[in-house]
Design a protein around this motif. Structure first.
Motif, PDB file in Angstrom:
ATOM      1  N   PRO A  14       1.028  -1.232   0.023  1.00 39.70           N
ATOM      2  CA  PRO A  14       0.047   0.070   0.042  1.00 39.70           C
ATOM      3  C   PRO A  14       0.855   1.426  -0.011  1.00 39.70           C
ATOM      4  O   PRO A  14       2.148   1.226   0.326  1.00 39.70           O
ATOM      5  CB  PRO A  14      -0.758  -0.162   1.348  1.00 39.70           C
ATOM      6  N   TYR A  15       0.310   2.360  -0.185  1.00 37.59           N
ATOM      7  CA  TYR A  15       0.816   3.542   0.025  1.00 37.59           C
ATOM      8  C   TYR A  15       1.310   4.087   1.233  1.00 37.59           C
ATOM      9  O   TYR A  15       0.536   3.536   2.184  1.00 37.59           O
ATOM     10  CB  TYR A  15       0.211   4.783  -0.776  1.00 37.59           C
ATOM     11  N   ILE A 137      -5.411  -4.640   3.249  1.00 36.72           N
ATOM     12  CA  ILE A 137      -6.529  -5.625   2.416  1.00 36.72           C
ATOM     13  C   ILE A 137      -5.852  -6.315   1.316  1.00 36.72           C
ATOM     14  O   ILE A 137      -5.214  -5.638   0.251  1.00 36.72           O
ATOM     15  CB  ILE A 137      -7.624  -4.822   2.004  1.00 36.72           C
ATOM     16  N   ALA A 138      -5.913  -7.771   1.124  1.00 36.20           N
ATOM     17  CA  ALA A 138      -5.328  -8.272   0.012  1.00 36.20           C
ATOM     18  C   ALA A 138      -6.597  -8.096  -1.231  1.00 36.20           C
ATOM     19  O   ALA A 138      -7.933  -8.301  -1.053  1.00 36.20           O
ATOM     20  CB  ALA A 138      -4.931  -9.767   0.242  1.00 36.20           C
ATOM     21  N   ILE A 139      -5.932  -7.580  -2.380  1.00 35.05           N
ATOM     22  CA  ILE A 139      -6.948  -7.402  -3.491  1.00 35.05           C
ATOM     23  C   ILE A 139      -6.214  -8.119  -4.931  1.00 35.05           C
ATOM     24  O   ILE A 139      -5.058  -7.827  -5.323  1.00 35.05           O
ATOM     25  CB  ILE A 139      -7.331  -5.949  -3.469  1.00 35.05           C
ATOM     26  N   LEU A 155      -4.411   3.533  -1.722  1.00 34.43           N
ATOM     27  CA  LEU A 155      -4.524   4.490  -0.731  1.00 34.43           C
ATOM     28  C   LEU A 155      -5.140   4.126   0.491  1.00 34.43           C
ATOM     29  O   LEU A 155      -5.051   4.512   1.582  1.00 34.43           O
ATOM     30  CB  LEU A 155      -5.208   5.747  -1.479  1.00 34.43           C
ATOM     31  N   ASN A 156      -6.024   3.126   0.086  1.00 32.40           N
ATOM     32  CA  ASN A 156      -7.120   2.610   1.310  1.00 32.40           C
ATOM     33  C   ASN A 156      -6.503   1.316   1.685  1.00 32.40           C
ATOM     34  O   ASN A 156      -6.922   0.417   2.284  1.00 32.40           O
ATOM     35  CB  ASN A 156      -8.246   2.134   0.676  1.00 32.40           C
ATOM     36  N   LYS A 157      -4.911   1.382   1.850  1.00 30.18           N
ATOM     37  CA  LYS A 157      -4.329   0.313   2.674  1.00 30.18           C
ATOM     38  C   LYS A 157      -4.520  -1.217   1.840  1.00 30.18           C
ATOM     39  O   LYS A 157      -4.209  -2.292   2.394  1.00 30.18           O
ATOM     40  CB  LYS A 157      -4.753  -0.054   4.149  1.00 30.18           C
ATOM     41  N   TRP A 194      -5.978  -8.240   6.104  1.00 27.64           N
ATOM     42  CA  TRP A 194      -7.103  -9.032   5.981  1.00 27.64           C
ATOM     43  C   TRP A 194      -7.148  -9.862   4.531  1.00 27.64           C
ATOM     44  O   TRP A 194      -6.840  -9.373   3.572  1.00 27.64           O
ATOM     45  CB  TRP A 194      -8.441  -7.944   5.585  1.00 27.64           C
ATOM     46  N   LEU A 195      -7.463 -11.042   4.621  1.00 26.63           N
ATOM     47  CA  LEU A 195      -7.320 -12.017   3.632  1.00 26.63           C
ATOM     48  C   LEU A 195      -8.763 -12.729   3.285  1.00 26.63           C
ATOM     49  O   LEU A 195      -9.424 -13.194   4.385  1.00 26.63           O
ATOM     50  CB  LEU A 195      -6.422 -13.210   3.817  1.00 26.63           C
TER      51      LEU A 195
END
Length: 388
Positions: A14-15, A137-139, A155-157, A194-195
């Protein structure tokens, strides 16, 4: 294994706070971003008034994020809009288990997966409002088709899971990097993660953890430590999110039906984006997020961890009247299980109007995959009974 070098995670992390202003400036100036927001907010007129609406969106975003200088600032702005979404699409949002979580160490939240965006968004909102540090958060990179989407998520982790890697060697490298990054986040940086318990949503209503996910986590084990030691360091917390109504139920059922009757289900170009929009804006009824108990396992077995995650997710899952109604329609009778939050024993006589509403909902769905929708609502009850 040598000490992890944070530089190896530059392309997926993340940023950071010091990057926020520069990324926001780039994001707000991106014409694709402003056009996408305009079409999302005003789909009926956006195509006719695209340029002036895009300009207004840019001014609106510039104003809303004018005081955002850290990731937490960005999340504070986003939280207000997630809150509005929940207010307008959910009858009630309740949370349990957060009070049991430690505030002095990071956790790995492994969640069931019903909605692409709302699952992590609701988890983050619950933590943010209880003044917990929010999770990374994993995406999957399959959802990151535009640079503005990448910027917005990072930006949203969010951090990136490379699902589009080609060769076996590339897949192994991506899995190793991901495993090491999760370990580094939790153990070295004390950041929650979070996964989802599996790749792809549980379209059939059966929440089961993919053992391959736990095997991926095991790749970060140090040569001098045991798997049991790794599980304790990762501090795994199962998380159950349940929706009374699934806005994407018919789309999921259609995909299951076509997959069974054809060799392959081919998604349309913007299908994932449409599912995201539907999941955000659709009616959800009552929603509950249940944070489980940290797993302190002594086991070396991957399957033992998988089973414990499933046990907690299924038993903590708050059943809704729609689940018992669907089970009753499928099997003729429904067990006396607690429903809703706060819990009360199921009584079909109290839910006759809802039963009629559910019946009408089913009748509006294509008859070919109607049974798939019914089963998806009933299966959380099936899972609960199996564990009892």
């Amino acid at each position: 294994m040598n000490r992890l070098n944070p530089a190896q995670f530059e392309d997926i992390r993340p940023y950071r706070d010091e990057e926020v202003r520069a990324v926001l400036t780039r994001l707000i100036a991106d014409p694709q971003m402003s056009h996408a927001v305009a079409h999302f907010l005003l789909p009926s007129v956006a195509s006719k008034l695209e340029r002036p609406l895009a300009w207004l969106v840019r001014q609106f975003l510039r104003f809303k994020f004018r005081n955002a200088h850290t990731v937490r600032d960005v999340q504070q702005v986003i939280d207000r809009y997630v809150g509005r979404v929940v207010k307008h699409t959910a009858s009630k949002f309740t949370v349990s288990g957060l009070d049991r979580l430690p505030r002095d160490r990071a956790c790995l939240f492994i969640s069931n997966h019903r909605d692409i965006v709302m699952d992590p968004a609701l988890s983050i909102m619950a933590m943010f409002r209880e003044d917990h540090e929010t999770a990374r958060i994993a995406i999957g990179d399959n959802l990151l088709t535009k640079q503005f989407v990448v910027d917005l998520m990072r930006l949203n982790k969010s951090f990136i899971v490379k699902r589009s890697s080609g060769s076996r060697r590339e897949k192994l490298a991506a899995a190793t990097q991901l495993s090491n990054y999760i370990y580094h986040s939790i153990v070295s940086e004390n950041e929650h993660v979070w996964l989802a318990q599996r790749e792809g949503r549980a379209k059939d209503g059966l929440d089961r953890t993919n053992p391959a996910l736990i095997a991926m986590l095991a790749m970060s084990r140090r040569e001098t430590s045991s798997l049991a030691d790794l599980w304790r360091k990762l501090h795994i917390v199962p998380l159950s999110i349940s929706y009374e109504w699934d806005p994407c139920d018919r789309q999921k059922a259609k995909e299951l039906y076509i997959t069974e009757h054809q060799d392959e289900y081919r998604k349309s170009k913007y299908e994932d984006l449409k599912s995201i929009a539907k999941g955000i804006t659709g009616d959800k009824g009552n929603v509950h997020a249940a944070f489980g108990t940290p797993i302190e396992a002594n086991s070396e077995e991957i399957n033992a961890i998988t089973d414990e995650i499933d046990r907690q997710i299924i038993n903590n899952y708050v059943l809704h009247p729609t689940n018992l109604i669907a089970y009753q329609m499928l099997y003729g009778d429904a067990p006396e299980l607690p429903v809703s939050c706060p819990p009360r024993l199921w009584d079909p006589n109290q839910h006759k109007p809802l039963h009629q509403q559910f019946q009408q909902h089913l009748e509006a769905i294509d008859s070919r995959w109607r049974d798939k929708v019914l089963a998806a609502y009933a299966n959380p009850v099936v899972s609960r009974l199996a564990y009892q």
